[in-house]
Design a protein around this motif. Structure first.
Motif, PDB file in Angstrom:
ATOM      1  N   TYR A 152       0.831  -1.199   0.000  1.00 49.64           N
ATOM      2  CA  TYR A 152       0.000   0.000   0.000  1.00 49.64           C
ATOM      3  C   TYR A 152       0.873   1.259   0.000  1.00 49.64           C
ATOM      4  O   TYR A 152       0.596   2.229  -0.724  1.00 49.64           O
ATOM      5  CB  TYR A 152      -0.906  -0.018   1.221  1.00 49.64           C
ATOM      6  CG  TYR A 152      -1.795   1.196   1.344  1.00 49.64           C
ATOM      7  CD1 TYR A 152      -2.922   1.342   0.553  1.00 49.64           C
ATOM      8  CD2 TYR A 152      -1.479   2.206   2.259  1.00 49.64           C
ATOM      9  CE1 TYR A 152      -3.741   2.464   0.664  1.00 49.64           C
ATOM     10  CE2 TYR A 152      -2.280   3.329   2.371  1.00 49.64           C
ATOM     11  CZ  TYR A 152      -3.408   3.452   1.579  1.00 49.64           C
ATOM     12  OH  TYR A 152      -4.199   4.561   1.687  1.00 49.64           O
ATOM     13  N   ALA A 153       1.959   1.234   0.817  1.00 45.04           N
ATOM     14  CA  ALA A 153       2.845   2.396   0.865  1.00 45.04           C
ATOM     15  C   ALA A 153       3.538   2.612  -0.481  1.00 45.04           C
ATOM     16  O   ALA A 153       3.686   3.755  -0.947  1.00 45.04           O
ATOM     17  CB  ALA A 153       3.872   2.204   1.980  1.00 45.04           C
ATOM     18  N   LEU A 154       3.975   1.516  -1.141  1.00 47.00           N
ATOM     19  CA  LEU A 154       4.600   1.655  -2.456  1.00 47.00           C
ATOM     20  C   LEU A 154       3.621   2.200  -3.485  1.00 47.00           C
ATOM     21  O   LEU A 154       3.981   3.014  -4.341  1.00 47.00           O
ATOM     22  CB  LEU A 154       5.147   0.303  -2.907  1.00 47.00           C
ATOM     23  CG  LEU A 154       6.381  -0.208  -2.158  1.00 47.00           C
ATOM     24  CD1 LEU A 154       6.743  -1.608  -2.644  1.00 47.00           C
ATOM     25  CD2 LEU A 154       7.570   0.727  -2.361  1.00 47.00           C
ATOM     26  N   THR A 155       2.385   1.749  -3.439  1.00 48.64           N
ATOM     27  CA  THR A 155       1.374   2.258  -4.379  1.00 48.64           C
ATOM     28  C   THR A 155       1.158   3.754  -4.193  1.00 48.64           C
ATOM     29  O   THR A 155       1.113   4.521  -5.162  1.00 48.64           O
ATOM     30  CB  THR A 155       0.056   1.501  -4.188  1.00 48.64           C
ATOM     31  OG1 THR A 155       0.290   0.101  -4.346  1.00 48.64           O
ATOM     32  CG2 THR A 155      -0.987   1.962  -5.196  1.00 48.64           C
ATOM     33  N   LYS A 156       1.036   4.192  -2.943  1.00 45.64           N
ATOM     34  CA  LYS A 156       0.846   5.624  -2.681  1.00 45.64           C
ATOM     35  C   LYS A 156       2.071   6.430  -3.120  1.00 45.64           C
ATOM     36  O   LYS A 156       1.944   7.524  -3.687  1.00 45.64           O
ATOM     37  CB  LYS A 156       0.562   5.849  -1.196  1.00 45.64           C
ATOM     38  CG  LYS A 156      -0.792   5.329  -0.742  1.00 45.64           C
ATOM     39  CD  LYS A 156      -1.914   6.085  -1.442  1.00 45.64           C
ATOM     40  CE  LYS A 156      -3.277   5.645  -0.976  1.00 45.64           C
ATOM     41  NZ  LYS A 156      -4.372   6.361  -1.669  1.00 45.64           N
ATOM     42  N   ALA A 157       3.266   5.882  -2.863  1.00 46.56           N
ATOM     43  CA  ALA A 157       4.475   6.598  -3.273  1.00 46.56           C
ATOM     44  C   ALA A 157       4.562   6.709  -4.789  1.00 46.56           C
ATOM     45  O   ALA A 157       4.952   7.742  -5.344  1.00 46.56           O
ATOM     46  CB  ALA A 157       5.708   5.889  -2.716  1.00 46.56           C
ATOM     47  N   ARG A 158       4.186   5.640  -5.505  1.00 44.61           N
ATOM     48  CA  ARG A 158       4.212   5.672  -6.959  1.00 44.61           C
ATOM     49  C   ARG A 158       3.220   6.697  -7.499  1.00 44.61           C
ATOM     50  O   ARG A 158       3.524   7.450  -8.443  1.00 44.61           O
ATOM     51  CB  ARG A 158       3.912   4.286  -7.528  1.00 44.61           C
ATOM     52  CG  ARG A 158       4.098   4.187  -9.032  1.00 44.61           C
ATOM     53  CD  ARG A 158       3.766   2.806  -9.533  1.00 44.61           C
ATOM     54  NE  ARG A 158       4.632   1.791  -8.946  1.00 44.61           N
ATOM     55  CZ  ARG A 158       4.239   0.892  -8.043  1.00 44.61           C
ATOM     56  NH1 ARG A 158       2.979   0.884  -7.627  1.00 44.61           N
ATOM     57  NH2 ARG A 158       5.088   0.013  -7.561  1.00 44.61           N
ATOM     58  N   GLU A 159       2.025   6.745  -6.917  1.00 45.24           N
ATOM     59  CA  GLU A 159       1.035   7.746  -7.347  1.00 45.24           C
ATOM     60  C   GLU A 159       1.529   9.158  -7.086  1.00 45.24           C
ATOM     61  O   GLU A 159       1.345  10.059  -7.922  1.00 45.24           O
ATOM     62  CB  GLU A 159      -0.285   7.484  -6.635  1.00 45.24           C
ATOM     63  CG  GLU A 159      -0.967   6.177  -7.037  1.00 45.24           C
ATOM     64  CD  GLU A 159      -2.234   5.936  -6.253  1.00 45.24           C
ATOM     65  OE1 GLU A 159      -2.525   6.761  -5.340  1.00 45.24           O
ATOM     66  OE2 GLU A 159      -2.944   4.934  -6.540  1.00 45.24           O
ATOM     67  N   ALA A 160       2.161   9.371  -5.954  1.00 45.21           N
ATOM     68  CA  ALA A 160       2.678  10.712  -5.647  1.00 45.21           C
ATOM     69  C   ALA A 160       3.797  11.102  -6.616  1.00 45.21           C
ATOM     70  O   ALA A 160       3.881  12.244  -7.068  1.00 45.21           O
ATOM     71  CB  ALA A 160       3.177  10.756  -4.206  1.00 45.21           C
ATOM     72  N   MET A 161       4.679  10.146  -6.972  1.00 46.79           N
ATOM     73  CA  MET A 161       5.746  10.436  -7.924  1.00 46.79           C
ATOM     74  C   MET A 161       5.200  10.740  -9.304  1.00 46.79           C
ATOM     75  O   MET A 161       5.686  11.645  -9.998  1.00 46.79           O
ATOM     76  CB  MET A 161       6.717   9.257  -7.983  1.00 46.79           C
ATOM     77  CG  MET A 161       7.529   9.066  -6.714  1.00 46.79           C
ATOM     78  SD  MET A 161       8.493   7.537  -6.719  1.00 46.79           S
ATOM     79  CE  MET A 161       9.569   7.868  -8.103  1.00 46.79           C
ATOM     80  N   GLU A 162       4.174   9.999  -9.738  1.00 43.38           N
ATOM     81  CA  GLU A 162       3.561  10.293 -11.034  1.00 43.38           C
ATOM     82  C   GLU A 162       2.888  11.646 -11.031  1.00 43.38           C
ATOM     83  O   GLU A 162       2.924  12.366 -12.033  1.00 43.38           O
ATOM     84  CB  GLU A 162       2.569   9.193 -11.381  1.00 43.38           C
ATOM     85  CG  GLU A 162       3.217   7.837 -11.674  1.00 43.38           C
ATOM     86  CD  GLU A 162       2.188   6.770 -11.967  1.00 43.38           C
ATOM     87  OE1 GLU A 162       0.981   7.088 -11.859  1.00 43.38           O
ATOM     88  OE2 GLU A 162       2.581   5.630 -12.290  1.00 43.38           O
ATOM     89  N   ALA A 163       2.243  12.005  -9.921  1.00 41.30           N
ATOM     90  CA  ALA A 163       1.602  13.317  -9.846  1.00 41.30           C
ATOM     91  C   ALA A 163       2.631  14.441  -9.875  1.00 41.30           C
ATOM     92  O   ALA A 163       2.376  15.516 -10.421  1.00 41.30           O
ATOM     93  CB  ALA A 163       0.753  13.420  -8.579  1.00 41.30           C
ATOM     94  N   ALA A 164       3.823  14.196  -9.280  1.00 39.73           N
ATOM     95  CA  ALA A 164       4.879  15.206  -9.270  1.00 39.73           C
ATOM     96  C   ALA A 164       5.783  15.123 -10.489  1.00 39.73           C
ATOM     97  O   ALA A 164       6.770  15.857 -10.579  1.00 39.73           O
ATOM     98  CB  ALA A 164       5.718  15.057  -7.999  1.00 39.73           C
ATOM     99  N   HIS A 165       5.461  14.212 -11.452  1.00 33.57           N
ATOM    100  CA  HIS A 165       6.249  14.035 -12.683  1.00 33.57           C
ATOM    101  C   HIS A 165       7.711  13.713 -12.356  1.00 33.57           C
ATOM    102  O   HIS A 165       8.647  14.299 -12.905  1.00 33.57           O
ATOM    103  CB  HIS A 165       6.176  15.273 -13.570  1.00 33.57           C
ATOM    104  CG  HIS A 165       4.780  15.648 -13.949  1.00 33.57           C
ATOM    105  ND1 HIS A 165       4.050  14.948 -14.895  1.00 33.57           N
ATOM    106  CD2 HIS A 165       3.952  16.631 -13.484  1.00 33.57           C
ATOM    107  CE1 HIS A 165       2.850  15.494 -15.011  1.00 33.57           C
ATOM    108  NE2 HIS A 165       2.766  16.516 -14.177  1.00 33.57           N
TER     109      HIS A 165
END
Length: 425
Positions: free
Chosen positions: A86-99
């Motif tokens: 779950y933490a990796l999924t949230k981190a990946r989404e945050a990185m994609e949002a921040a490009h």
């Protein structure tokens, strides 16, 4: 001596001690379950029976307790994995949002293959092995077509080719079976990608070639295309390389005047009527110039007319076309013609300049010149000043060419100061 190792963390030490305790308990429980514990005092028959029953019950209880503990630890590990995922999924989404593009570097060691005393990556070794196999397969197909096998196999290709195909198939299958990181699917999809790249490259090459051929055809037949659209002289619109380089400057042009005296021995266009003769002149960018139509002139015609054209002495591809035509009711027909190059026009201009000398005070032009004036050398229509030009297929044309001198204070070559330097007195 090497430096002493740092002391282990308390938590890590406790974890290792717990692991040792669990191993000891498991060994003890196993010994109790199997009854292999060695006692210093030999038990009696009744005591041995009761001891065996007690040991079996204790072993069963110990195994159940250990199994429950292991299941609880597995459940805790699953929960921890779910939290990490779950933490990796949230981190990946945050990185994609921040490009943010972050690539985790692999830490697994690349498989190596020993070749003699050297080591190369396993994937490179297998790729080289596969390339060598393909080269051998290609050579097997080529051998029947070259000497010394050609003489033997050229009449037996229908038998040799199936054997070679079967041998190549077995060789490829054995090679792929012996490889560890390359399989048939990899070879197949790589071949598909190569064919796709080859087809797309050929398509782009053909499209580019078609565009170049189309541009060349349009440029080659531009004059006819412009005439189709109603533009009589297309060079005035498009120009050529010399015009683009000189920024469409008119400095290189000279104004010349062409005098046409007469035409003789013209062939007949029609068997029933005489030629209605007129002359058409075209030179480079100049608009086509035409004389008036002489009705019923027949085989000879006295034009006695002149026109002024722009002449470029450096344009060696330019042609002066002089066409004698006969006017009909709806159109005109070509009677005879002559074509002069830039060098020929230049020679005619130089010959006229040597012959005429200084310009007369007043030239008598057109039909205002009498027969006596024509015979006089000082006039513009002196017969000796004209050059006879042979026409094709028959006929003769008498013309004269001279340069037109610009008047005082007037720039005869261009209309802007940047293209024409100032004149000195």
């Amino acid at each position: 001596p090497p430096p002493p190792a740092p002391p282990a963390a308390p938590r890590a030490r406790a974890g290792r001690m717990g692991a040792l305790v669990r191993l000891f308990v498991a060994a003890a429980v196993g010994e109790l379950a199997t009854g292999e514990i060695i006692s210093p005092v030999a038990p009696t028959a009744d005591g041995a029976a009761s001891w065996s029953a007690t040991a079996a019950a204790a072993g069963t209880m110990g195994q159940a307790t250990e199994l429950e503990r292991v299941q609880a630890e597995n459940e805790m590990l699953r929960q921890d994995l779910r939290r990490v995922e779950y933490a990796l999924t949230k981190a990946r989404e945050a990185m994609e949002a921040a490009h943010i593009n972050f690539r985790i570097m692999p830490t697994t060691t690349i498989p190596m293959h020993e070749v003699g005393s050297a080591e190369i990556p396993e994937i490179e070794y297998e790729e080289l092995t596969l390339v060598g196999c393909l080269v051998v397969m290609a050579l097997c197909f080529v051998f029947p077509l070259v000497r010394p096998c050609r003489r033997t196999c050229e009449t037996r290709l229908h038998r040799v080719c199936p054997i070679i195909f079967l041998f190549n198939f077995c060789l490829l299958a054995y090679t792929l079976n012996s490889l560890y990181m390359i399989d048939f699917n990899t070879v197949f999809f790589t071949t598909v990608k190569v064919l796709d790249l080859l087809i797309s490259s050929c398509e782009k090459l053909l499209i580019g070639s078609a565009i170049l051929v189309g541009v060349f055809v349009i440029w080659k037949f531009k004059d006819r295309l412009l005439e189709t659209f109603g533009i009589e002289h297309g060079a005035l619109v498009i120009g050529d390389f010399r015009d683009w380089v000189t920024c469409w400057s008119m400095k290189r042009f000279q104004v010349i005047e062409i005098y046409v005296l007469k035409a003789e021995n013209l062939p007949a266009v029609s068997l029933t009527q005489k030629n209605d003769v007129f002359l058409e002149l075209s030179l480079g960018y100049n608009v086509k110039m035409r004389t008036r139509v002489h009705r019923g002139a027949g085989h000879s015609c006295v034009f006695k007319e002149s026109c002024q054209l722009n002449f470029d002495p450096y344009d060696l591809d330019m042609r002066l076309n002089m066409v004698v035509k006969s006017q009909s009711s709806l159109s005109s027909e070509e009677v005879s013609k002559a074509q002069l190059g830039a060098a020929q026009v230049q020679r005619l201009l130089e010959a006229d300049a040597k012959m005429s000398g200084p310009a007369p005070a007043q030239e008598i032009l057109g039909w205002g010149a009498s027969a006596a004036d024509v015979r006089t050398e000082g006039t513009a229509w002196g017969a000796s000043r004209f050059t006879e030009i042979d026409l094709v297929p028959a006929g003769r044309l008498f013309v004269r060419m001279s340069r037109v001198q610009a008047e005082d204070g007037e720039c005869g070559e261009c209309c802007c100061g940047c293209c024409c330097p100032g004149r000195t007195a």
